[in-house]
Design an enzyme around this catalytic site. Structure first.
Site, short mmCIF file in Angstrom:
data_model
loop_
_atom_site.label_atom_id
_atom_site.label_comp_id
_atom_site.label_asym_id
_atom_site.label_seq_id
_atom_site.Cartn_x
_atom_site.Cartn_y
_atom_site.Cartn_z
N LYS A 1 0.88 -1.17 0.00
CA LYS A 1 0.00 0.00 0.00
C LYS A 1 0.92 1.23 0.00
CE LYS A 1 -2.05 -2.48 3.20
NZ LYS A 1 -2.92 -3.13 4.20
N ASP B 1 -4.65 -8.97 8.68
CA ASP B 1 -6.09 -8.65 8.73
C ASP B 1 -6.96 -9.74 8.11
OD1 ASP B 1 -5.03 -7.95 6.25
OD2 ASP B 1 -6.06 -6.03 6.08
C1 GLC Z 1 -1.73 -5.65 1.43
C2 GLC Z 1 -0.87 -6.35 2.49
C3 GLC Z 1 -1.59 -7.54 3.08
C4 GLC Z 1 -2.97 -7.12 3.57
C5 GLC Z 1 -3.74 -6.43 2.46
C6 GLC Z 1 -5.11 -5.95 2.90
O1 GLC Z 1 -1.86 -6.50 0.35
O2 GLC Z 1 0.35 -6.76 1.92
O3 GLC Z 1 -0.85 -8.10 4.15
O4 GLC Z 1 -3.65 -8.24 4.05
O5 GLC Z 1 -3.01 -5.33 1.97
O6 GLC Z 1 -5.02 -5.01 3.92
#
Ligand code: GLC
Length: 472
Positions: A155, A191
């Site tokens: 992100k 998450d």
């Molecule tokens: C990004 C992160 C991942 C997370 C996802 C949703 O892809 O690398 O770990 O689960 O965002 O937040």
């Protein structure tokens, strides 16, 4: 204008089209990447063992969860009451500033610890030692249920000095500095894992957790024998949740907009699926298509604003939330769309132009939903090749929740791929599960620490508590 609209929309539609055969190809490639990742080979899918299995639903007690993964972060205190029930959580939300997200890692962790201090003071939580589940939504190489090192940021995070470090150790150090001594970090969870665990607390069919929000990712329940790289002890259930980090899947056919977006992104060459599917990028893809139409003189005439003239943009110029609002615009003249465009500097638009904008958003959304479904299909086939059992996918995130048509596009693609067997797959919105899930994992891990009993989340994952005793 109408003719022009039809021809340009159909051309753009073709650039983003994914036939059923394309979806099947993505599923095949995804499964092959999964297999390589599970074996510890080179793969775009990290397939990270999480040291966690599904909960039993009997976990009880008061727990704290800290949920970090976007520009907001939350601290929650949750009472688990057993029988799949929870009390109303006490929640505090905080906004991260650029200096936390993109500055020094120590600033980020000090800030989090300071917020924890405020939370404890506000709710006068001081009596007993509290167990905390830390939801950290980035790729982490987990080395135990409560420790793991950050592989890379995703992100828009880039805080320095954190990659390669144990994020729990960083958190604990920051807690000490702020005098937060009562809190024991007993679980570190992604998450997706939190979302799955929170749903599975009530629904025993739940074996997939998906985030379709700012980022995208999924975890699922794998047999230990299937995780060929696993070197830890065997478990009673013989199962463990695996964090796929599917956002990094890179076997997708890219069009010129995807290539351009990737080339100008912070993490070029990485998170390719995420860049086609998640909220951080969907608006920008739609914007790039519109910029091209403006450049070709097919949209907005002299009115084109900076937003639709700038080649390189970013997540903030035409946010995915705008696409969601536009897709939900039910008025005949698309008045809400007109208002959004006006706020972005295109003061006067015709209904036809607004329709073009809406159609572009729908094309981008449909492709995203279809890619996510192909990835989901691959994960389900990995668990249950004939789809003989029921599967609940717990899904959280603004794209799935708030983008009109996204869930319907996913459901349609599932039926396209699996026919009547699609009815055994339930897609369910699991709002804000990640914090609750972290609390549940913390409960399990803390219980196991206290009694030195076997890890009883679901069944058993051997003796793995807060102490990192297994190195992968
Ligand atoms: C990004 C992160 C991942 C997370 C996802 C949703 O892809 O690398 O770990 O689960 O965002 O937040």
């Amino acid at each position: 204008m109408k003719k022009l609209r039809n021809s340009s929309i159909s051309r753009i539609g073709k650039e983003f089209a994914l036939s059923t055969a394309d979806l099947r190809r993505i599923m095949r490639e995804f499964r092959s990447e999964m297999a390589k990742g599970l074996a510890g080979g080179k793969s775009s899918l990290k397939m990270i063992p999480t040291y966690v299995d599904k909960p039993t639903g009997r976990e009880k007690g008061d727990f704290i969860a800290l949920d970090l993964g976007g520009t907001n972060f939350r601290i929650l205190e949750i009472a688990l009451k057993g029988g799949g029930r929870t009390g109303d959580p006490r929640i505090m939300k905080f906004v991260l500033q650029k200096r936390h997200v993109n500055g020094q890692g120590s600033e980020l962790f000090d800030f989090i610890a300071g917020c924890m201090r405020k939370f404890l003071d506000k709710y006068r939580i001081s009596d007993d030692k509290l167990d905390l589940g830390f939801t950290f939504s980035f790729p982490v190489n987990q080395t135990a249920v409560a420790s793991g090192t950050l592989v890379c940021w995703t992100k828009d995070f880039s805080a320095k000095g954190v990659v390669g470090q144990d994020v729990v150790a960083l958190l604990v150090r920051a807690f000490r500095k702020k005098g937060v001594d009562l809190v024991n970090v007993s679980a570190l969870v992604n998450d997706t894992v939190g979302t799955l665990v929170a749903k599975a607390y009530q629904d025993t069919d739940c074996d997939i957790g998906i985030i379709l929000g700012t980022g995208t990712n999924a975890c699922y329940r794998e047999s230990l024998s299937g995780i060929r790289k696993w070197r830890g002890p065997s478990t009673k259930s013989g199962k463990m949740l695996v964090n796929t980090e599917w956002g990094n899947f890179n076997k997708l056919k890219l069009n010129r907009y995807d290539t351009f977006l990737d080339a100008h992104s912070e993490n070029k060459g990485y998170q390719i699926l995420e860049k086609a599917v998640s909220g951080m990028y969907l608006g920008e893809i739609a914007r790039l298509v519109l910029v091209n139409l403006v450049k070709d003189g097919m949209l907005f005439g002299e009115m084109g604003s900076k937003v639709f003239k700038k080649a390189v943009g970013g997540a903030k110029l035409f946010r995915s939330e705008y696409a969601s609002e536009i897709l939900g615009d039910r008025s005949a003249g698309l008045a809400a769309t007109g208002r959004i465009l006006a706020s972005l500097g295109v003061r006067k638009t015709s209904t036809e132009e607004r329709r073009v904008v809406r159609d572009v958003c729908a094309i981008v959304r449909r492709r995203a939903a279809r890619i996510a479904t192909a990835a989901l299909g691959a994960v389900i086939l990995e668990m249950d090749g004939r789809i003989a059992r029921r599967h609940t996918a717990a899904i959280d995130g603004s794209v799935y929740e708030k983008m009109p048509g996204f869930a319907a596009d996913m459901r349609a693609a599932l039926v396209e791929l699996f026919g009547s067997r699609a009815s055994r797959i339930k897609l369910t919105l699991a709002k804000d599960g990640s914090g609750k899930g972290a609390a549940i994992v913390a409960a399990v891990a803390a219980g196991e620490n206290r009694d030195s009993a076997h890890f009883s989340c679901g069944e058993s994952v051997g003796k793995m508590g807060a102490v990192p005793i297994i190195k992968s």
